[in-house]
Design a protein around this motif. Structure first.
Motif, mmCIF file in Angstrom:
data_model
loop_
_atom_site.group_PDB
_atom_site.id
_atom_site.type_symbol
_atom_site.label_atom_id
_atom_site.label_comp_id
_atom_site.label_asym_id
_atom_site.label_seq_id
_atom_site.Cartn_x
_atom_site.Cartn_y
_atom_site.Cartn_z
ATOM 1 N N MET A 28 -46.343 59.054 -20.336
ATOM 2 C CA MET A 28 -45.002 58.695 -20.791
ATOM 3 C C MET A 28 -44.271 59.896 -21.366
ATOM 4 N N CYS A 29 -43.346 60.426 -20.596
ATOM 5 C CA CYS A 29 -42.458 61.473 -21.088
ATOM 6 C C CYS A 29 -41.242 61.523 -20.176
ATOM 7 N N ASN A 30 -40.124 61.029 -20.668
ATOM 8 C CA ASN A 30 -38.904 61.021 -19.856
ATOM 9 C C ASN A 30 -38.390 62.414 -19.552
ATOM 10 N N LYS A 31 -38.744 63.377 -20.384
ATOM 11 C CA LYS A 31 -38.309 64.750 -20.141
ATOM 12 C C LYS A 31 -39.072 65.361 -18.966
ATOM 13 N N SER A 81 -40.258 57.303 -17.195
ATOM 14 C CA SER A 81 -41.627 56.910 -17.577
ATOM 15 C C SER A 81 -41.723 56.399 -19.007
ATOM 16 N N GLY A 82 -40.689 56.624 -19.821
ATOM 17 C CA GLY A 82 -40.716 56.217 -21.217
ATOM 18 C C GLY A 82 -40.931 57.407 -22.139
ATOM 19 N N CYS A 83 -40.799 57.160 -23.430
ATOM 20 C CA CYS A 83 -41.008 58.198 -24.449
ATOM 21 C C CYS A 83 -42.231 57.834 -25.275
ATOM 22 N N GLY A 84 -43.333 58.544 -25.043
ATOM 23 C CA GLY A 84 -44.565 58.250 -25.754
ATOM 24 C C GLY A 84 -44.482 58.518 -27.233
ATOM 25 N N ALA A 85 -43.612 59.435 -27.632
ATOM 26 C CA ALA A 85 -43.535 59.825 -29.038
ATOM 27 C C ALA A 85 -42.920 58.736 -29.917
ATOM 28 N N ARG A 86 -42.094 57.880 -29.366
ATOM 29 C CA ARG A 86 -41.412 56.880 -30.191
ATOM 30 C C ARG A 86 -42.410 55.978 -30.912
ATOM 31 N N GLU A 87 -43.433 55.565 -30.218
ATOM 32 C CA GLU A 87 -44.457 54.705 -30.827
ATOM 33 C C GLU A 87 -45.750 55.461 -31.079
ATOM 34 N N SER A 145 -32.405 59.689 -28.872
ATOM 35 C CA SER A 145 -31.994 58.532 -28.089
ATOM 36 C C SER A 145 -33.221 57.681 -27.771
ATOM 37 N N GLU A 146 -32.989 56.540 -27.152
ATOM 38 C CA GLU A 146 -34.106 55.699 -26.731
ATOM 39 C C GLU A 146 -34.993 56.432 -25.733
ATOM 40 N N ALA A 147 -34.422 57.405 -25.030
ATOM 41 C CA ALA A 147 -35.162 58.085 -23.968
ATOM 42 C C ALA A 147 -35.985 59.260 -24.461
ATOM 43 N N CYS A 148 -35.625 59.860 -25.615
ATOM 44 C CA CYS A 148 -36.304 61.082 -26.046
ATOM 45 C C CYS A 148 -36.023 61.370 -27.515
ATOM 46 N N ILE A 149 -37.083 61.761 -28.255
ATOM 47 C CA ILE A 149 -36.919 62.151 -29.658
ATOM 48 C C ILE A 149 -37.483 63.558 -29.892
ATOM 49 N N ALA A 150 -37.545 64.374 -28.852
ATOM 50 C CA ALA A 150 -38.058 65.744 -28.971
ATOM 51 C C ALA A 150 -37.070 66.621 -29.722
ATOM 52 N N VAL A 151 -37.558 67.764 -30.233
ATOM 53 C CA VAL A 151 -36.691 68.729 -30.901
ATOM 54 C C VAL A 151 -36.729 70.057 -30.159
ATOM 55 N N HIS A 152 -35.640 70.809 -30.302
ATOM 56 C CA HIS A 152 -35.597 72.156 -29.731
ATOM 57 C C HIS A 152 -36.343 73.106 -30.659
ATOM 58 N N ARG A 185 -27.958 70.344 -24.965
ATOM 59 C CA ARG A 185 -27.527 68.952 -24.877
ATOM 60 C C ARG A 185 -28.341 68.073 -25.821
ATOM 61 N N LEU A 186 -27.744 66.982 -26.253
ATOM 62 C CA LEU A 186 -28.514 65.901 -26.835
ATOM 63 C C LEU A 186 -29.134 65.105 -25.687
ATOM 64 N N PRO A 187 -30.249 64.396 -25.931
ATOM 65 C CA PRO A 187 -31.010 63.830 -24.804
ATOM 66 C C PRO A 187 -30.297 62.715 -24.059
ATOM 67 N N GLY A 188 -29.595 61.814 -24.784
ATOM 68 C CA GLY A 188 -28.939 60.710 -24.103
ATOM 69 C C GLY A 188 -29.903 59.977 -23.177
ATOM 70 N N THR A 189 -29.426 59.671 -21.978
ATOM 71 C CA THR A 189 -30.270 58.997 -20.972
ATOM 72 C C THR A 189 -30.877 59.975 -19.981
ATOM 73 N N THR A 190 -30.578 61.283 -20.143
ATOM 74 C CA THR A 190 -31.096 62.285 -19.207
ATOM 75 C C THR A 190 -31.751 63.437 -19.976
ATOM 76 N N PRO A 191 -32.846 63.175 -20.685
ATOM 77 C CA PRO A 191 -33.467 64.220 -21.502
ATOM 78 C C PRO A 191 -34.116 65.332 -20.703
ATOM 79 N N GLN A 192 -34.250 65.156 -19.382
ATOM 80 C CA GLN A 192 -34.839 66.223 -18.558
ATOM 81 C C GLN A 192 -33.930 67.441 -18.480
#
Length: 328
Positions: free
Chosen positions: A128-131, A136-142, A154-161, A194-201
């Protein structure tokens, strides 16, 4: 294992022609890309070596600013006399990053483009890693999210730069110079990531076929009252839990202008000019710095393991501004 083609560009024009080939990647210092390749996170079919295309100069601009070539090494930029004397905040931030060996290899342009160190992104054992795998989802959220974002996620990604340098550049109103198939363009640093939004890749607004050529700094305003504070788990070779780039223009104990940018809290350097404006025309105090911090952190959304970051960031902002005000 898969085969990789290697090309060595002789000038920027040739580099742009080579990068147009399918699944090609630029390589400068390689301090991030090679790690990603070894972990199968990145699998380029072609590497375009740009180390000999002449973009490593650091020179004054006609209007009094400074142009730092994209291929200047982090160590060279941090220790350049013009950077140290006119833009000490940038020098401090560069020296806070990684280790001496990595700074000797890493390039200024590559530093801007480095990818998150979120373990769910870096380790392909995690599905699970949308980036890395959009949809596939964001494994870090849970999952384990101690190092993750409290702002702009965002719901899709909580990663940091992960960059320290970019935080200082955001505070200094830097501009990224870019060349590509459509010609040249200048991108304000504040708009580059960019902020992740729905397209964190997508980490930046850069087209894959574009090349960073330089980073431009405006004429220096903040030479005396600056401080880069990096709060981390160990004294070196660690990414920031929270970092603060603080810069003040002061006259007679009164703040004329303030700049505050945060790292380690979002998908990009976090800065709110409206919050900074609260200090203009005021004498510096911890109370006023705390109010600025509250405005900067408004809307923060922590997760299970990183709730401490809100208080940590507030205290770090106050401390960084106090240190900047006392420096000279």
């Amino acid at each position: 294992m898969h085969s990789i083609e290697y090309d060595r560009a002789g000038d920027p024009a040739q580099a742009l022609r080579l990068i147009a080939q399918p699944n090609a990647k630029f390589i400068g210092g390689g301090t991030n890309l090679l790690d990603l390749m070894k972990g199968d996170v990145e699998q380029p079919a072609r590497l375009v070596d740009i180390n000999r295309i002449g973009l490593d100069r650091i020179a004054e601009l006609p209007g009094g600013g400074l142009r730092i070539g994209a291929l200047a090494r982090n160590s060279d930029a941090a220790n350049h006399p013009l950077v140290r004397t006119r833009y000490p905040l940038l020098s401090q931030a560069l020296l806070a990053g990684a280790s001496g060996q990595l700074r000797n290899m890493a390039t200024m342009g590559g530093n801007l483009l480095q990818r998150t160190r979120c373990p769910y992104f870096m380790d392909t054992a995690f599905d699970m890693c949308n980036k890395r795998r959009p949809g596939s989802g964001c494994g870090a959220r849970e999952g384990y999210n101690r190092m993750h974002a409290i702002l702009g996620a965002s719901e899709a990604c909580i990663a940091v730069h992960p960059s320290d340098m970019a935080v200082a550049l955001a505070a200094l109103d830097a501009t990224v110079q870019v060349s590509g198939p459509q010609g040249e363009r200048a991108i304000p640093l504040a708009e580059f990531h960019r902020l992740p939004g729905t397209t964190p890749q997508f980490d930046t607004v850069l087209d894959p076929r574009e090349l960073i050529t330089a980073i431009d700094l405006p004429p220096p305003l903040f030479q005396q009252h600056v401080h880069y504070l990096k709060v981390r788990d160990r004294a070196s070779y660690a990414f920031a839990l929270v970092s603060v780039a603080a810069a003040l223009e002061m006259e007679g104990g009164v703040v004329r202008q303030a700049r505050v940018a945060l790292g380690g809290v979002a998908h990009k350097p976090w800065r709110l000019p409206a919050a900074e404006a609260q200090l203009a025309g005021q004498s510096l105090s911890d109370e006023r710095s705390g109010a600025l911090a509250d405005a900067l952190l408004a809307g923060a959304r922590p997760f299970r393991d990183n709730r401490f970051k809100i208080d940590l960031a507030r205290r770090a902002i106050v401390r960084a501004l106090r240190n900047a005000g006392e420096s000279a």
